[in-house]
Every structure is written in structure tokens, then in C-alpha cells.
Design an enzyme around this catalytic site. Structure first.
Site, PDB file in Angstrom:
ATOM      1  N   ASP A  23       9.229   0.168   4.536  1.00 54.71           N
ATOM      2  CA  ASP A  23       9.107   1.518   3.990  1.00 54.71           C
ATOM      3  C   ASP A  23      10.480   2.195   3.948  1.00 54.71           C
ATOM      4  OD1 ASP A  23       6.413   1.275   3.595  1.00 54.71           O
ATOM      5  OD2 ASP A  23       5.835   2.269   5.462  1.00 54.71           O
ATOM      6  N   TRP A  60       5.855  -4.396   8.393  1.00 51.04           N
ATOM      7  CA  TRP A  60       4.756  -5.352   8.468  1.00 51.04           C
ATOM      8  C   TRP A  60       4.963  -6.438   7.434  1.00 51.04           C
ATOM      9  CZ3 TRP A  60       0.360  -6.683   5.474  1.00 51.04           C
ATOM     10  CH2 TRP A  60       0.244  -6.006   4.250  1.00 51.04           C
ATOM     11  N   THR A  63       7.920   1.939  -0.827  1.00 48.84           N
ATOM     12  CA  THR A  63       7.909   0.641  -0.153  1.00 48.84           C
ATOM     13  C   THR A  63       8.615  -0.422  -1.005  1.00 48.84           C
ATOM     14  OG1 THR A  63       5.783   1.223   0.842  1.00 48.84           O
ATOM     15  CG2 THR A  63       6.374  -1.103   0.877  1.00 48.84           C
ATOM     16  N   TRP A  93       5.027   2.854   8.166  1.00 49.29           N
ATOM     17  CA  TRP A  93       6.012   2.061   8.896  1.00 49.29           C
ATOM     18  C   TRP A  93       7.357   2.760   9.023  1.00 49.29           C
ATOM     19  CZ3 TRP A  93       5.040  -1.685  12.165  1.00 49.29           C
ATOM     20  CH2 TRP A  93       3.775  -2.277  12.097  1.00 49.29           C
ATOM     21  N   TYR A 151       7.436   9.243   4.831  1.00 51.49           N
ATOM     22  CA  TYR A 151       7.313   8.105   3.922  1.00 51.49           C
ATOM     23  C   TYR A 151       7.658   8.463   2.483  1.00 51.49           C
ATOM     24  CZ  TYR A 151       5.142   4.562   1.000  1.00 51.49           C
ATOM     25  OH  TYR A 151       4.916   3.610   0.043  1.00 51.49           O
ATOM     26  N   ASP A 195       0.863  -1.180   0.000  1.00 49.04           N
ATOM     27  CA  ASP A 195       0.000   0.000   0.000  1.00 49.04           C
ATOM     28  C   ASP A 195       0.899   1.228   0.000  1.00 49.04           C
ATOM     29  OD1 ASP A 195      -1.869   1.940   0.241  1.00 49.04           O
ATOM     30  OD2 ASP A 195      -2.722   1.223   2.114  1.00 49.04           O
TER      31      ASP A 195
END
Lengths: 174, 380, 380, 174
Positions: free
Chosen positions: A120, A101, A164, A152, A161, A76
Site C-alpha cells: 500500500d 501482504w 496499492t 497495510w 491509505y 483490494d
């Protein structure tokens, strides 16, 4: 081949939504590529040698710059491979968050379910390229380590951020 | 690991749509960190993204136009201008930060970024006066030997902050009131363009302090409008009027030498409505000795900053028009690379990057959506 | 001023395409400053804009959906969650600021904004632990008497920062490890939802310190997935499973009373593939005692956060489906107003706002492009 | 009526570009509505009584939420009337910059050229609504007080730009 029809329909919808960066749908459209995924955090096999996958191979098929790529089944955010990094590398000048995660994705080449960590990359703001959201193995936020709605970067020096990566941590030994 | 183990695990998951694989399972991986090669490819491009819908947290997007790939980005503060050091090792940005993003304490810094890691190497606080404008080329510039960085200030008093990159501190603040920007000349001089139509040239000593200053008549602002967003080749700068007349200045001597003006358009082309327009509306490919200008076929005075799809190419020696390039999208700002196989790059108004091969004049491709509001392109 | 003077001026400009006017010349003006009325219109809406393409400098857009007008905005830091005080005078945001926007020193603050001037009234620094997630309702909440604000922290240790809005300081930090969010109950309690399936209820004293804590079994996380983004009416909270079963809890007594579950779908509807999905996927219009849920006709497990154009309405007393609303665009988050002529508001995935009149069930209009990435709507 | 054709063509192009906020064209498209405009900073008549125009009138025709409105002939930015303010008022919580630039626009109702100050409202970030760029009376940056490429919030506590108002400062007595 109803399955394939749906696959391609969803893929092209995805392309339409992510080539327009502004299209919020990129955040929102979920995609199912192949197989099912397990939501539970499974034991991680760390015995195999670490190796970064940079380009598609017969055993690791697909385009790492596409949201359809099998490893992205629960990503995501923005794909680091479109942001100056790769599937497993953070872009220059960003810091990988060590806290992360875990999702589970099935590799269509070998039919195995792999444990994927969605680390991330942090310390620069939103990359903005290749927005991709797929919630195949996501759980509600009370199971935070199976949730992708959390930034994260909380494990990095600055919780800002950028993008990812999707890193194989082992095979789900069910 | 025996394959049977994975097959067992797979069966345990209760789903076997795909038969067990003939490949070995993929190994575990670690997270890597990308770095860029040095020296940079001559085509590497830095797109200054104003992020007009935000303008607080802004960026420079680093792109490889050959591979059509984003290489990374710099996060900047307050729509920072950027400049590349000649040694290709450093990018400088002049950032404005507020403690509460839109309010609170203001801190202006010059940030030095490593072109290999795209990380800040160092920063120095500078006077909180940096001009806040649509990003343009000579609002941040540097000396030929990379020693000094020149930051244009507008408060609306006009000064230049001189930063010593060796000592990593502010060397001086130079008053240029009535004039704008710092067009860099050689190692210790910069010119500024004045509202009076004059050129003011400031000479610095090795401590970055003013040692000399001259003023020369350049153009008549009551007669014509000179776009301040010039382009240079060595110590010669080319300005264009809104009607398409090129005013060149050679700064290599002790005093600026004003070159004879020449027109981008023939009388007929002018009658047909051709005139330049755009933001960074001119580029030079040094190895081809050619000038590229964004042109409109339907000129009106209020269109001087409008984008266009049409680019005219001129030989800088003969001043002859040698070609026309056309993009599939409206371009607002141009830049050309400095190598033997140069590209012409243009930011389109959707945030994409248009690339032309200047040897063939062909439009190669559009990198769509690579930035938001790109105002300027820089190349090593 | 005599008209002749203006006519003379006009002639002096050498252009008279339009004949001299019969009106008097317009007077000079001064710049004003808009303020919003108090009390706010019951339909005033606050759209929390995540600015996903930036996420550093973010915003709350304030809108009047009746007049389809933007009323102003709050500039927030780091995709701040927001909560409205019950007295309608204050909006709180829990901001994260970095001294260099994406790096440097982190400062977390709770900012109190005046709903009339949309200016910060005061701020207080809070522990630099605020959760950074897609904005959701109970990540920032407040006590019924507006005395305490609860900030959800995730580092990944889970705590709640309790801020005393009277003393304007942090009152305590409450450990809720294993549990998330602060669902506010009455004046001195909040509940948190635990990974174990339990509900943990924390009671505060008048100094904002923990005075009591209870844990109750709520649901079985091995059997079903409860969306944590609940909706409440008074002290009763409604959660929905990803399959469409409502789990209600009445917190008004000494211990939480778990209400009998009920399904949004009939057996046939479930077979047909109907299930809820979205971000803030439920809303309640208190005066109608109705629940609104975003529904998908083509449910699959990975779609639980996908947007939809279809909203089902339920009577909260009978649990019967009483209607269907349909929007022209995909909606991701809902909220309803609290007045007698309530609106249902939905943020569409293009950043627009969809408005329904809940008395007629009619879709009234779409305010296009009013925000970038709206994650949540708040109403007084 | 070639003039009117062009007028409407340009108006609809404008609408297309500004309803899509992301469309960078909104920054870039110039519009000529009617008449010509004077680039020179003319003496300002401050004798008339100050009054804020909030709604169209016969003497001040047009829609203040539209880039076509005559006063916006040299605006470059977001219109405050779409951002919670009005033609002459800053949105709640923003601060007007007292230092500003001046344009000259012709009012189609009376055929007069008015001195317009384009004050920026500051202290919140980009409003993002009703992006409008018209350069009818703009000069290059060496005449800063006739230039709209400058963020004029330099006169405010924080030089963070939110939107722009268009205020009548007098009639050009040219």
C-alpha cells in the site's frame, strides 16, 4: 468457449462498476481472469534482478490500469497505476508501506504462478481511481499476511491509505 | 534459472491449463516512487476538489489532460484554496485542521508543496481565520515575485494574512473590512472588492506591512451585480455582471484605471436570454488574447451560478465574439493554459474534466470521475 | 398584527401574482436542537460508513428504518469501528486522528457518545495501535456489564487494549499474538481466533488485567476457511466456513464447548453451487432463534466476500432452512434487531439500507443513498 | 399553463439530482418555485411569537424534505430536515451557528415575502442528504450576509458544516 464468455462478461461488469467511482460494487465485485491461485505464503525467490514493469510486454500481458490485469488477482483497493504511480511505483508524495501482504497470481503468458506483494502507498487519502477488488488468493483475517481487508499502511509513517501496487517477488516454487 | 525448474514448480501445483511458456520467468521487482518532471508540462492541471460530501479531508487532484492521466494528489484540510507560485516550483494551500477532525483545537496552516514530489516542503501556522467558502481564485493569491502569499480571512471580519515565503512566517494581517479577497497586483500590491462598489488597493513594503492604501469607485452595487470571481491578464482584471457586462480594471499604474465597459451580448442575444453563469465562469488564454465565458441561453436572475455546456469566446482587443465551444456535459468552472498551444479546461458537474483545443476550438475528450466536487482549475 | 399592514407591505413590493392571504402571517421562529428519545426504539440502526473514497473523516449514520428517516450521525476518525453498550446509553468508537489528517502526529482515542444527544460524552487516549481494517463486528466489543471495552490492535503485532469505562482509562494491553479480535464472553472474558485454528480465551480480573488464559483446538485451517466475521447469541458464537459449514462454540462454561458442525446446504444445493458470501454475512434474530445468511447460487472460492441479493433463514434449534428472503439490490452486510417484531437490515452496495420484516419475510423498502460505503450495521 | 409546466419540469429535475447524492448537480441546479424574491436585507420583525414549524400546514405549505419547499428559495447545502433535524432544528449533536445569512422567500399560501435565516448546523461533517441549491435571493460575496457560498459555521465552535435550517425571522416590510 464458455470460459471466454464469462471472462468478457465479468470484465465489462468490472468496467461498468469502476468507471463510476461511487459505485460501491467496485469494492465488491470479484473477478477471475485466468487460472487458479494459491492462497499459501510460498517461499520467495529474491535472486532475480529487481526490475519495475511499467508497460505491457509479451511476457507480462495486459493493461496495468485495468482490474483484469493478471497481477491484480488479489488486490483490494485503488490501483496506483491510475493514481500517479505505476504497477510497481507509489504516486508522488506517498510512502510505500514495507509491511505488506502476499498473494499468488498466475501469469497467462508463461503459465507460472508468481508471488505478488500488494504494497500500500500511504500518507495521502484514498486516491479514488480504479477501485479494484479480487480475492483470488485471499484468506480470512487470522492469516493476516494473506488478507487484503487490512489497511497495510500500518507499516508507514501515517496509516492513511492512498492506493496499492502489485510487485513480483518471485515465482511460486510450489 | 533453468526453465525446467519452473515447469516442475508448475506441475507441482497440479494445474496446467496453459502450457509452459517460451518466455523466461519475469524477474523480481522493487517498489519505486514516482516523481513529476520539472519544469511541469504547460498543460498540467490542478483540480481543487471540495469533496462536498465530506469537506474535512479534501484534495487537489493533479492531472495531465494531454495523456488523460492522473499525476497525483495533494491531501488538504477543510476544503483548502490553492495557488501556484510563478516559478512553477511550489503550490500553496491554506489548510484548516481540527484535532478531532470536526471538533477540538483548530490549526490553520499555509502549506508549501513541491510540484515535483507533491510532498509538503514546509508549513507555517497562520491566524485561525481563513475564510471557508466554495473555493475561489482570489481567496488565496501571491505576489508577482512569489515573495508573499495573501490569505483571505472571513470571521466575519475581513482581513488578509500576508505570509512571507522567504522568512516562512506571517508578515502581517491587513484589515480590509467591508471588502473581500486579494486580487494580486505586481509584486507588492493587492486589490479587494468592496460591498460599496469600491476597489481598495493595498500596497505593502518589503516586510509585508501596509505602506499605502487607496480606494476608488468601481461600480454601483445598487444597479448591477458584479461576479467577484474575476479573471486577470497581467495587471488587468476582468469582472462580469450577472447580465453579461464586462468591467475591466487596469491596475498597472499608480491608481486603478477603470476601463470602458462592454457587453458579452448584442441587444438581440440579450433579448434571446443569453447571459453568463457558473462558478469560475471566465478564463483567459493569454497567448490568444481571448476571453472564454460560460453562457446560458435561458437566463433568469437565480441562474447566475448555474453550470452550462456552452462557452463563448471573445477577442480581448476587439471585444468581438469569435466563437462558441460546446461540451457534452455541464461545466461549472473554466481555466485556460498559458502556453502557445493552449487548452481550455472545464470541470463538469459529475467531477470530470472537459478539455478543448483552443487552436481548433474542438472538444478533445472528457476525463470522467477524476474528482468529486471540483470547484476550480489551476494551471502553471 | 393587522392584516392590512401585510397587504400594504405586499403592494409595496410591487408584485401581487397571488391574492393577499386569508391566513395570519407566519410567526417568527427560533432554531431548535433535535435530541433522540430514550430508550431508543428497538429498530434504531447504526450504519458504520467506511467512506472508502476518503477514509480519514468517516461516520456512523443513525437511522430509523421504520420511518425511513435519518436520525443523525457520528463523525469518526479513520474508519472507526463502533460498539453499542448494553445499557443503550452509549456508543463507543475507536478513532484514529492525525494532526494533519493524512500525516503528522497520530492520536488514537476511544470516544463515548451519548445515544440521546449523539454528542461525545468523554474520550480517553488509547495506545496508537488500533487495527485499521474493513470494519468488522468484533474489532471493538465490550463486556456484558459494560465495564470494559476491548479494542483490537494490529501493528502487525496483535494485542487487545482493555479500556475501563468506569475509570475512563486504559486498564491493560493484552498480548494475543497469532490471534485476532475480541469475541466478548460474559463480563470478564473474551475469545480470539488464532491462525493455528485454536481459540484463545482471556479472562480478566475486575481491574481489567489478565487473570487466566486458555487455548482450545477449534478447526483445521489447512482443511477449511472459517470466516472470522461470526455472529453470537448470548455466549454462543456461530462461524461459517467459506463452503457453508457452521461451526458453533458455546463459551458459557469454564472451557469452550465446540458444538457439532452442520451444513447450510444439502448435498444437492452444494452441487448446485450454493455457498455463503458477503462481509457481515450472518445475522441472528434472537427472539425468533433464527440465523440469516447471505448466499450465492454460483459459488467459486474467490467469491467468499461478494455481495448477494439472496438470504437464507435457518432455525437455530433444528438447523433446518426455513425460508429465503430476496432483496432488490446486492447486500453486503446484515444485522437483525433484538425485539419481538424483528427487522432484518442489509446494507446494499450503493450505500442504501434494505429492510425486511422478519415476521412475514417481506422486503419492506430500500432507503437509498443513506450512506456511502456501509460496512456494518449495529442495533441495540 | 406554461408556468406550471416549467415548475414541474424543474421539480423533477431536482428530484433526479438529489436522490443521487453524488450528483454534483444538486449543488448546482437552481430552482424557482413561485414568485420572486428580494435580495436586500430587510428589517426584521421580531415581535411575533417564536414557533418552530415542523410539518406542513395550510399556511406553510410544502414538504420540508424537498428542495421545492418555499422557504428553501435561497438555500445552498444539505437540508437539516433530512439529516436528523427539522426545518428549524439542528440534528442531534450539532451546534447552530449564530452568525448567518439572510434570504427572502415568498410563501405561496399568503403571498407574503418572509425574511429567512439560513443557519448552518456545525461540528459534524457533511450530512450528505438532500443536497439543495437555490440562489433566488443570493448576492455576490461582497455582500456576505446575502451570500450562500460561505460556510456560515464560522460562528460555531468548529467551522465544520453539517446541514442548513431555514428559519422565519419576520415578514419583509419592504
Amino acid at each position: 468457449m464458455k470460459f471466454l464468455d464469462r471472462f468478457f462478461e465479468r470484465s465489462s461488469r468490472h468496467v461498468a462498476s469502476t468507471t463510476s467511482r461511487r459505485n460501491f460494487l467496485s469494492k465488491l465485485g470479484s473477478l477471475m481472469v485466468v487460472g487458479t491461485a494459491m492462497p499459501v505464503l510460498l517461499p520467495i525467490d529474491r535472486t532475480a534482478k529487481a526490475l519495475a514493469a511499467e508497460s505491457p510486454s509479451a511476457g507480462d500481458p495486459g493493461d496495468p490500469n485495468s482490474c483484469d490485469y493478471w497481477r491484480y488477482c488479489s488486490v483490494d483497493g485503488f490501483l496506483c497505476s491510475c493514481c500517479g504511480g505505476s504497477v510497481t511505483s507509489c504516486p508522488p508524495g506517498t510512502e510505500v508501506s514495507q509491511v505488506t501482504w502476499i498473494g499468488t497470481c498466475r501469469n497467462p503468458a508463461d503459465g507460472l504462478d508468481y508471488i505478488i506483494s500488494y504494497n500500500d502507498c500511504c500518507g495521502k487519502h484514498s486516491c479514488g481511481q480504479c477501485a479494484c477488488t479480487r480475492n483470488d488468493s485471499e484468506e480470512p483475517m487470522y492469516r493476516p499476511f494473506n488478507n487484503n481487508d487490512i489497511n497495510w499502511c500500518l507499516g508507514a509513517k501515517a496509516n492513511v491509505y492512498n492506493c496499492t501496487v502489485a510487485v513480483i517477488r518471485g515465482v511460486a516454487t510450489g | 534459472m533453468p526453465l525446467s525448474k519452473f515447469a516442475a514448480g508448475l506441475l507441482a501445483l497440479g494445474s496446467a491449463l496453459i502450457p509452459p511458456s517460451l518466455y523466461a520467468a519475469l524477474p523480481t521487482e522493487t517498489v519505486g516512487q514516482a516523481e513529476l518532471p520539472f519544469p511541469p508540462s504547460p498543460h498540467r492541471s490542478y483540480l481543487i476538489d471540495f469533496e462536498f460530501d465530506n469537506m474535512v479531508a479534501t484534495r487537489v487532484v493533479v492531472v495531465d489532460p494531454d495523456r488523460q492521466k492522473v499525476l497525483g494528489m495533494l491531501s488538504t484540510g477543510g476544503a483548502a484554496p490553492a495557488v501556484l507560485a510563478h516559478d512553477q516550483k511550489t503550490v500553496y494551500t491554506a489548510d484548516i485542521f481540527f484535532s478531532r477532525y470536526v471538533r477540538g483545537t483548530r490549526t490553520d496552516v499555509l502549506t508549501a508543496w513541491d510540484t515535483r514530489t507533491l510532498s509538503p516542503s514546509w508549513e507555517v501556522e497562520i491566524p485561525a481565520k481563513r475564510a471557508s467558502t466554495l473555493t475561489e481564485k482570489y481567496a488565496l493569491s501571491m505576489s508577482g515575485d512569489d515573495r508573499f502569499v495573501y490569505v483571505y480571512n472571513f470571521t466575519p471580519s475581513q482581513t488578509i494574512t500576508v505570509v512571507d515565503t522567504q522568512a516562512r512566517k506571517v508578515a502581517s494581517e491587513v484589515n480590509i473590512n467591508g471588502c473581500i479577497l486579494a486580487y494580486p497586483i505586481g509584486d507588492r500590491r493587492f486589490a479587494s472588492l468592496c460591498g460599496s462598489g469600491d476597489l481598495q488597493v493595498t500596497t505593502l513594503d518589503d516586510n509585508g506591512k501596509v505602506s499605502d492604501r487607496t480606494t476608488s469607485k468601481f461600480f454601483d452595487p445598487e444597479q448591477e451585480k458584479l461576479v467577484e470571481r474575476a479573471i486577470h491578464l497581467g495587471d488587468t482584471f476582468y469582472f462580469v455582471t450577472t447580465e453579461g457586462v464586462i468591467h475591466g480594471v487596469d491596475f498597472s499604474g499608480a491608481k486603478p484605471r477603470i476601463l470602458p465597459t462592454w457587453s458579452l451580448t448584442t441587444e438581440q442575444e440579450k433579448k434571446d436570454g443569453w447571459a453568463p453563469g457558473g462558478w469560475q465562469l471566465m478564463a483567459i488564454a493569454p497567448r490568444l488574447n481571448r476571453l472564454y465565458v460560460l453562457m446560458h441561453p435561458d437566463h433568469e436572475r437565480h441562474k447566475w451560478e448555474d453550470p452550462s455546456t456552452i462557452i463563448w469566446a471573445f477577442d480581448l482587443k476587439t471585444h468581438k465574439k469569435v466563437g462558441t465551444l460546446e461540451a457534452p456535459n455541464l461545466i461549472w468552472s473554466l481555466n485556460a493554459t498559458n502556453d502557445d498551444a493552449p487548452l481550455l479546461l472545464g470541470t463538469n458537474i459529475e467531477g470530470g474534466l472537459e478539455t478543448f483545443d483552443l487552436k481548433t476550438g474542438k472538444h478533445l475528450h472528457t476525463m470522467e470521475g477524476v474528482s468529486k466536487t471540483p470547484t476550480l482549475i489551476l494551471n502553471h
